[in-house]
Design an enzyme around this catalytic site. Structure first.
Site, mmCIF file in Angstrom:
data_model
loop_
_atom_site.group_PDB
_atom_site.id
_atom_site.type_symbol
_atom_site.label_atom_id
_atom_site.label_comp_id
_atom_site.label_asym_id
_atom_site.label_seq_id
_atom_site.Cartn_x
_atom_site.Cartn_y
_atom_site.Cartn_z
ATOM 1 N N GLU A 60 -87.334 17.237 -88.364
ATOM 2 C CA GLU A 60 -87.374 17.956 -87.144
ATOM 3 C C GLU A 60 -86.767 17.187 -86.197
ATOM 4 O OE1 GLU A 60 -89.892 18.637 -89.177
ATOM 5 O OE2 GLU A 60 -89.814 20.860 -89.572
ATOM 6 N N HIS A 129 -100.751 26.271 -87.774
ATOM 7 C CA HIS A 129 -99.687 27.361 -87.749
ATOM 8 C C HIS A 129 -99.802 28.284 -86.923
ATOM 9 C CE1 HIS A 129 -98.420 25.056 -91.315
ATOM 10 N NE2 HIS A 129 -97.038 26.010 -91.373
#
Ligand SMILES: Cc1ncc(C[n+]2csc(CCOP(=O)(O)OP(=O)(O)O)c2C)c(N)n1
Ligand SMILES: [Mg+2]
Lengths: 327, 333
Positions: A60, A129
């Site tokens: 990322e 998440h």
């Protein structure tokens, strides 16, 4: 008007912009051959090829920085971060490079890139998440933050974000990709600044953004039918900058405010809206504004605990009733 | 290198050295604030690589030790000094400072202060070059300690995967602030770490500009010919402390003296004298002339330039609003 899903709206915006400008590219994990975790880039790989639809490694920080670097030369990358929870790894580049480069270069370099990410709690995805992170992004100078509550906004905000010369973070929601809504057939650019009255009313303003707009709309319906309270719903699709004028106008009309956010309360949209109300129209208030927000816990896995941690339209109704001394 | 080029580069390196030493003095006089990272000792690295590349055409990006890289790309020393003075005429209009020198016109894409931050930015610049189809390359100059960041590995992987035209130059000066490379890094020779990514890598002496130049020519040719990334490690040494508040207690004076015997400017000077291309008197005159230029033009310009206006504090945070109205308001400008 076409009635399409939120993901289809995002896909269409990508497609139109990529067809128009060869320097618009998209990148992210599984966005190409696999078509995107939420299908937001479906079919683009086949149409535009691997040079412009880049399946990235799971890096990322690296691929976000790479997209930003490309934007210095006028490339317009749309960088998908699969889940906003993973954006922490990209924030150094987003905040230290993209958001600051124009300023620290005295206006010479600019980073016209778009970051899109799925935020929000879906169902039982657990602590790593399920984060909502609007609050982190909206306090960064040089970064615009928008968050679509429906397919029309999802389409029009992405179109505008790609065209805009500033870096823009688009906060989407895992539970909203399949939501349907009307999107204009013709090209449409949603303003990146401002707010929208999603329902007009006179007794109280319910401020929401992204998914919480829908809690507010549902609550307004109940308040109207069951309690005779006329609630105005203001959709804060732009979180940075927040629409000071819009907030002032609505509160000056209704004299009461409830802010509904899926995020936890500290240092968030709610606290910021209340600060703006204090600064802009404190003496218009008939009651202290109220925040509806998540519990300050890492998101629990257990279904009942998860439900207890996150607010919904019933919490908004309760907050309004309390405001009116009816609960 | 041709004799004329060597003479020109010597001039430039003397300017780079004297410019940095003058910054030191200005800092002591409190004309310059913040952090100040100086380059003396490492001049052959930037100069050798950029002689093999095309300054102003190729894109260059680096860390916070960035004054010399900017000047080598073509930035006006006056604008760089004015930046250090925080003036409106500075290369970043006084908004950046020593660690954030930029010159967009000269394709100097900036100094960045997060160690390792420029790695992916450089790969992105290379990606843009690839998309646009130009013959430029991206050159990323960073230190040895930067290679311990995760983005180093992420970037090498992507650069190799997508065959991006980017040259990574590692200026290995053996220290990251006060931690020696043996104490921070399992592998001292940085080019060895690159082998895992199938990127050709080389190491050479970073004090002798002709050696750097030859190694860099190979590197630049490789990248410019469309073969993807290349990694060049240059063994070098910074004479001064990391920044200004560094008493260098982590290394010995003997070690410093050893390195100073291989001074990049003296190596080139002595070679030119030996070849009969110049005399010691020529060199001394060059130093004087350089100092006079720095004093009478560079420092004077910085001193006399205006400060930015406080009214302009928020300028440059976002793009000029008038140009963005269709997207900001939904209405055409
Ligand atoms: C992300 C980050 N961590 C730490 C620092 C503090 N810091 C600045 S320079 C530096 C050492 C870097 O050494 P190296 O990469 O070898 O470059 P050199 O200064 O030797 O040229 C450190 C730790 C920083 N600026 N950024
Ligand atoms: Mg070092």
């Amino acid at each position: 008007m076409a009635n399409i899903m939120y993901w289809e709206a995002i896909q269409r915006a990508h497609d139109e912009e990529m067809a128009r400008d060869p320097l618009v590219i998209c990148m992210g994990e599984d966005i190409g051959v696999a078509g995107g975790t939420y299908k937001a880039t479906k079919g683009l790989y086949e149409k535009y090829g691997p040079l412009r639809v880049m399946d990235t490694p799971i890096s990322e920080g690296g691929f976000t920085g790479l997209g930003i670097g490309a934007s210095f030369l006028g490339v317009r990358p749309v960088i998908e971060i699969m889940s906003v929870n993973f954006a922490w790894l990209a924030m150094d580049q987003m905040f230290n490079s993209a958001a600051k480069v124009r300023y620290m270069s005295g206006g010479q370099l600019t980073a016209p890139c778009v970051f899109r990410s799925a935020g929000g709690a879906a169902h039982q995805l657990g602590a790593q998440h399920s984060a909502r992170m609007e609050k982190v992004f909206m306090g960064i100078a040089g970064l615009r933050v928008v968050t679509p509550s429906n397919p029309k906004q999802a389409y029009g905000l992405l179109k505008s974000a790609i065209r805009c010369d500033d870096p823009v973070f688009i906060n989407e929601h895992e539970l909203m990709y399949n939501m349907k809504g009307e999107v204009p057939d013709g090209e449409y650019f949603h303003p990146l600044e401002g707010s929208e009255i999603a329902r007009s009313g006179t007794d109280v303003t319910l401020f929401g953004y992204n998914i919480s707009v829908h809690w507010c709309l549902k609550a307004a319906e109940i308040l109207d039918k069951q309690y005779g309270i006329s609630a105005e719903v203001v959709d804060l699709y732009s979180l940075s900058p927040l629409d000071r004028a819009g907030i002032k106008t609505s509160v000056s009309k209704t004299h009461r405010a409830v802010i509904a956010e899926e995020d936890e309360a500290p240092v968030g949209v709610g606290s910021e809206v209340i600060a703006i109300i204090n600064e802009e129209c404190f003496f218009e208030l008939d009651a202290a504004p109220v925040r509806v927000h998540s519990a300050l816990v890492p998101q629990p896995y257990n279904h009942t605990l998860e439900k207890a941690a996150i607010p919904d339209h019933e919490d908004v109704v309760k907050a309004v009733l309390k405001l009116f001394g009816k609960a | 290198m041709k004799i004329e080029d060597k003479k020109r580069v010597l001039r430039e390196m003397v300017l780079h050295r004297r410019f940095e030493e003058r910054c030191y003095q200005a800092y002591i006089e409190r004309k310059i604030g913040g952090f100040l990272h100086l380059y003396p000792g490492q001049e052959a690295c930037c100069n050798g690589v950029m002689e093999a590349a095309r300054p102003g055409h190729d894109y260059v990006i680096t860390g916070y030790r960035d004054h010399v890289h900017a000047i080598k790309c073509g930035a006006d020393p006056k604008a760089v000094m004015a930046e250090l003075y925080g003036k409106e005429t500075g290369s970043s209009k006084g908004r950046g400072g020593s660690m954030h020198i930029f010159d967009g016109d000269k394709r100097f894409m900036g100094g960045y202060a997060l160690v390792g931050g420029p790695f992916p930015l450089a790969a992105g610049i290379a990606k843009a070059i690839q998309l646009k189809g130009g013959d430029e390359i991206a050159i990323c100059f960073l230190g040895d300690a930067a290679n311990n960041q995760g983005v180093f590995h992420e970037t090498l992987n992507m650069a190799a995967l997508w065959k991006l035209p980017v040259l990574f130059v590692c200026e290995n000066n053996l220290y990251g602030i006060g931690t020696s490379i043996e104490r921070s890094t399992a592998v001292v020779h940085q080019h060895k770490r690159v082998a895992a990514y199938n990127i050709p890598a080389d190491e050479c002496d970073g004090q002798d500009i002709e050696i750097v130049y030859e190694a860099a020519r190979k590197a630049v040719d490789h990248v410019r010919s469309g073969n993807g990334p290349y990694f060049l490690e240059l063994m070098t040494y910074r004479y001064r402390g990391h920044s200004m508040s560094d008493s260098r207690g982590y290394r010995s004076r003997e070690e410093e003296e050893l390195w100073k015997q291989r001074d990049p400017i003296f190596i080139l000077r002595d070679r030119l004298i030996k070849d009969g291309a110049m005399t010691m008197a020529d060199f001394e005159a060059l130093e004087k002339e350089t100092d006079a230029y720095i004093e009478n033009e560079v420092i004077k310009f910085a001193e006399e330039s205006p400060e930015p206006r406080v009214e302009d504090l928020e300028k440059y945070v976002f793009a000029d609003r008038a140009t963005q109205l269709p997207w900001l308001t939904g209405k055409a400008a």
